[in-house]
Motif scaffolding. Structure first.
Motif, short mmCIF file in Angstrom:
data_model
loop_
_atom_site.label_atom_id
_atom_site.label_comp_id
_atom_site.label_asym_id
_atom_site.label_seq_id
_atom_site.Cartn_x
_atom_site.Cartn_y
_atom_site.Cartn_z
N CYS A 112 0.81 -1.35 0.27
CA CYS A 112 -0.06 -0.14 -0.30
C CYS A 112 0.86 1.26 -0.44
CB CYS A 112 -0.59 -0.38 1.47
SG CYS A 112 -0.70 -0.32 3.28
N HIS A 113 0.15 2.03 -0.05
CA HIS A 113 1.35 3.11 -0.26
C HIS A 113 1.15 4.32 1.07
CE1 HIS A 113 3.29 6.89 -1.30
NE2 HIS A 113 2.26 7.63 -0.76
N ALA A 114 0.55 4.64 2.02
CA ALA A 114 0.73 5.02 3.06
C ALA A 114 0.46 3.61 4.32
CB ALA A 114 0.28 6.04 3.81
N ARG A 115 -1.29 3.01 4.29
CA ARG A 115 -1.43 2.33 5.24
C ARG A 115 -2.34 2.53 4.98
NH1 ARG A 115 -5.53 3.33 9.11
NH2 ARG A 115 -6.11 5.25 9.61
N PRO A 116 -3.23 0.70 5.42
CA PRO A 116 -4.85 -0.50 4.97
C PRO A 116 -6.03 0.94 5.24
CG PRO A 116 -3.37 -1.77 6.69
CD PRO A 116 -2.59 0.54 5.90
N GLN A 117 -6.15 1.31 4.31
CA GLN A 117 -7.46 2.36 4.34
C GLN A 117 -7.29 3.63 4.54
OE1 GLN A 117 -7.80 -0.63 6.58
NE2 GLN A 117 -8.20 -1.86 5.22
N ASP A 118 -6.06 4.14 4.05
CA ASP A 118 -5.85 5.37 4.04
C ASP A 118 -4.28 5.35 3.81
OD1 ASP A 118 -5.41 7.75 4.84
OD2 ASP A 118 -5.75 7.80 6.57
N ASP A 119 -4.66 6.23 2.64
CA ASP A 119 -3.29 6.28 1.74
C ASP A 119 -3.04 8.31 2.26
OD1 ASP A 119 -4.63 9.41 0.29
OD2 ASP A 119 -5.30 8.07 -1.53
N GLY A 120 -3.29 8.50 3.46
CA GLY A 120 -2.83 9.92 3.44
C GLY A 120 -2.00 10.27 5.58
N THR A 121 -2.02 8.64 5.69
CA THR A 121 -1.38 8.90 6.79
C THR A 121 -0.02 7.70 7.55
OG1 THR A 121 -3.71 9.08 8.30
CG2 THR A 121 -1.65 8.12 9.33
N TYR A 122 0.63 8.40 7.50
CA TYR A 122 2.17 7.76 7.71
C TYR A 122 1.47 6.89 8.27
CZ TYR A 122 4.72 12.56 7.37
OH TYR A 122 4.58 13.79 6.93
N TRP A 123 2.17 5.52 8.46
CA TRP A 123 1.86 4.00 9.18
C TRP A 123 3.27 4.10 10.78
CZ3 TRP A 123 0.95 -1.02 6.49
CH2 TRP A 123 0.36 -1.73 7.94
N LEU A 124 4.90 4.25 9.91
CA LEU A 124 5.77 3.91 10.89
C LEU A 124 6.07 5.18 11.81
CD1 LEU A 124 7.84 1.09 9.08
CD2 LEU A 124 5.50 0.69 10.01
N ASP A 125 5.70 6.36 11.57
CA ASP A 125 5.92 7.21 11.29
C ASP A 125 4.95 8.07 12.36
OD1 ASP A 125 9.39 7.74 11.52
OD2 ASP A 125 8.24 7.04 9.34
#
Length: 248
Positions: A112-125
């Motif tokens: 995925c680009h950012a996180r599952p279900q949300d392309d605009g939220t940082y996942w690891l940070d």
């Protein structure tokens, strides 16, 4: 199994060419490259980047900036999309429309680009109230990975190379940015994201008898030409980031 992951090219055709050449030099075929999105937006060479990417047929997921290019009206686009849009052909935009939100590569990696279900939220940070970018709490990282069965999880969006191992042994990897090593944003508060180097970043993932190994590769290219292009296009923040990997 051995394959490469790229992300966040942002219209930097020169960086993309350098990364593709380095991947080939590592003995990895084009069919063994995955692309985590944000391909074209920015003040550089969106059309030239699309001309490289589209014929390659890489497994590519849609980033938030890819989505903006096809969802926002031309007159309502943010500057990154406005800079790129005029360079893109109808065929380039049609290609963006085909990109899925997420995908699975050969049953081993969720993309995925950012996180599952949300392309605009940082996942690891995460961004602190003071505007510092720090590793996100383990509980949140793991909660967003629920339901993903693959041993590898690949994401981009922050432009920072990073890996995080989950309690069950799954590995989340962000390969860093091919073409934009530093930027600033005002959501949720003003913050800077700086790789600290102008080198083009990607990752090689390799299966071993004891789990997946990750090699982050930082590739030199003529970054100053791209910095100067951003400057001519009146994007001083881009020019600074491309020159040094920092914004100051």
């Amino acid at each position: 199994m051995r394959f490469a992951a790229i992300a966040d090219i942002h219209g930097n055709a020169a960086a993309l060419k350098a990364v593709l050449a380095d991947i080939a030099a590592q003995g990895i075929a084009t069919s063994d490259i995955v692309n985590l999105g944000d391909c074209l937006s920015g003040p550089l060479e969106a059309g030239g980047t699309a001309d490289i990417l589209v014929p390659l047929g890489l497994l590519t997921v849609r980033g938030n900036h890819d989505r903006y290019l096809i969802e926002h009206a031309a007159g309502d686009m943010h500057e990154w999309e406005a800079d790129a849009f005029g360079q893109l052909s109808p065929q380039h935009l049609d290609w963006l429309r085909t990109l899925p939100f997420d995908a699975v590569f050969r049953d081993v990696a969720y993309l995925c680009h950012a996180r599952p279900q949300d392309d605009g939220t940082y996942w690891l940070d995460q961004v602190t109230p003071e505007g510092n970018v720090v590793l996100r709490d383990r509980q949140e990282i793991e909660a967003w990975a629920e339901g993903i069965e693959q041993p590898l999880i690949l994401c981009g969006h922050t432009h920072l190379p990073r890996a995080a191992r989950l309690a069950d042994g799954r590995l989340i990897v962000n390969p860093g940015s091919v073409g934009c090593p530093a930027y600033d944003d005002d959501t949720p508060v003003y913050h800077k994201v700086e790789a600290g180097s102008p080198l083009a970043s990607y990752a090689i993932l390799e299966e071993t008898p004891v789990g997946w190994s990750v090699s982050f590769r930082l590739v030199p290219y003529d970054h100053m030409t791209q910095s100067q292009l951003a400057g001519r296009n009146r994007r001083p923040t881009w020019a600074a980031g491309l020159a040094t990997g920092r914004l100051d």
